[in-house]
Design a protein around this motif. Structure first.
Motif: not given
Length: 482
Positions: A183, A186, A190, A241, A243
């Motif tokens: 990553v 991101g 994703s 990104l 998370k």
């Protein structure tokens, strides 16, 4: 042939995607499957995004006219810049790539060859800082009315990575337990993870970053954070990104990343880059730590997103790895054996070379050719008749080529076309003294850039013999070191 080769195309972008999936082995009964994204045209997963961004831009704004170039600014770790510059080569675009200082010189040279302008930014600076890649790109974009900034940290449309996820889904028949992705921005994480999680219940996703990065639960280290592996890691969390799709973060050291990449290259011929090494290291360590197994065959997929060809001066350089302490114990032992230990302190004298066959500068080309063809030599040392000192050499291939071109005749003197070791000749070649006491380890290093070595005394007064890599390999074979 059991399958058809790709059709003729006028666009390099037609060959992007549909990359292979390779079984790279089993660790602790966990099968590791590698998605070889470095087999894309420029050697990077970023080709997918570059193609999609350019195609979508031209759908909205049309193809630029040849007499009016559009400007694209790319703040990235260079792979995205290389992808865009490559695909833009046949289109009317001016590409400016804003890259971190850690970017390998190999990729800088590639960007320059593609005609891109290059701007350097500090390695680990906050995105809002005026010297950050993002700020510099935005400021430069203000100078062009129709400039396009391709900033992957702000990408919203993840379609190209959804397409990649669909390929993984089909290649594994949806039989997948874990996904490991390196990553940086991101966006890839994703897009791939969100798509696969919707279709594979229970899939565990692992984000891989270098030690010092602050993408996961680790605290960002700001300006004090730095790492050598490129294309993964960040000191801030980009908006691209998500998370929530990451179940666990794994940090990998530079040494683990570079050493694993070298082992993949050497042991499996997988020509991946250091960030790919980091992802495989993370997956291997995770697999080794699994303590419970059922009858289910556990399977992990790793995304190998970069090619070793962009790191010839770093990852592929033994000297650079050693200088930067990036070889682990396994790789260190391999390097030491190949460069030194297998020669067992032997020297050139141990090669037992025959006495040198030489020729004076006044000899004719015909004489030299007859001698080389009769003895099956590729080179002949040229010796001064008065003091017997080595002054140069002549090669069979060079003489034959010059005769075919008509630039020399058979009765011409050798001195007119030899490779000289003295400053009096405009054909000066750099000379490195090789003596009977020279270690075979040093001779092997010499052969990395030269096809043969003329063995002399330390004062270069006497020519004692000619050594080639063939002699060195034969020695290793005789001693059973090869």
């Amino acid at each position: 042939m059991t399958s058809q080769p790709p059709a003729i195309t006028k666009s390099l972008s037609d060959s992007i995607g549909l990359t292979p999936m390779l079984d790279i082995g089993t660790t602790n009964k966990v099968q590791l499957l590698a998605k070889l994204e470095f087999t894309n045209p420029t050697g990077s997963i970023k080709d997918r995004l570059a193609k999609y961004v350019l195609d979508e831009h031209e759908k909205r704004h049309g193809i630029p006219a040849e007499n009016k170039r559009r400007t694209i600014l790319v703040p990235s770790s260079a792979n995205l810049g290389i992808s865009i510059a490559t695909l833009a080569a046949k289109r009317s675009y001016k590409v400016i790539s804003v890259v971190p200082e850690r970017t390998s010189n190999d990729r800088i040279l590639l960007l320059k060859a593609l005609g891109a302008e290059i701007v350097r930014s500090p390695n680990e600076v906050r995105p809002e800082a005026p010297e950050s890649a993002h700020s510099v790109a935005k400021k430069l974009a203000e100078q062009w009315e129709d400039a396009l900034v391709v900033d992957e940290t702000r990408i919203v449309d993840l379609t190209p990575y959804h397409n990649l996820a669909e390929e993984i889904l089909q290649q594994t028949s949806a039989s997948l337990d874990a996904l490991f992705v390196g990553v940086e921005s991101g966006a890839a994480m994703s897009g791939i993870a969100s798509y696969l999680k919707q279709r594979i219940p229970g899939l565990k996703v692992f984000g891989v970053e270098p030690v010092g990065s602050g993408l996961g639960s680790h605290q960002p280290q700001g300006h004090h954070a730095d790492w050598k592996v490129e294309d993964i890691g960040s000191t801030f969390v980009p908006s691209s990104l998500n998370k929530r799709v990451v179940d666990e973060w794994i940090q990998v050291s530079d040494k683990e990343a570079y050493s694993m990449a070298r082992r993949l290259i050497r042991d499996q011929g997988v020509m991946c880059g250091p960030s790919s090494g980091a992802v495989v290291a993370a997956a291997t360590n995770h697999a080794a730590g699994i303590t419970q197994h059922t009858t289910h065959t556990y399977r992990s997929v790793v995304i190998l997103n970069d090619t070793s060809r962009n790191y010839t001066s770093t990852l592929l350089s033994d000297d650079w790895l050693l200088e930067n302490d990036l070889a682990d114990d396994v790789v260190m032992r391999e390097l030491e054996y190949l460069s030194h230990d297998r020669y067992r302190a032997a020297s050139v004298e141990d090669l037992q070379l025959p006495a040198a066959v030489t020729i004076p500068p006044s000899a004719s080309i015909a004489n030299a050719l007859d001698l080389m063809l009769e003895r099956e030599y590729s080179q002949l040392p040229v010796i001064h008749p008065a003091n017997k000192k080595l002054v140069g050499y002549v090669s069979l291939a060079s003489l034959q080529a010059r005769l075919e071109q008509g630039t020399v005749k058979l009765d011409d003197r050798i001195e007119s076309c030899m490779y000289a070791f003295n400053k009096a000749s405009g054909n000066l070649s750099k000379y490195q003294v090789i003596t009977p006491d020279t270690s075979l380890a040093e001779l092997a290093k010499f052969f990395e850039k030269n096809s043969f070595a003329v063995v002399t005394d330390s004062q270069r007064k006497w020519c004692l013999g000619v050594a080639t890599k063939y002699d060195l390999i034969s020695f290793l074979h005789r001693r059973q070191f090869l």
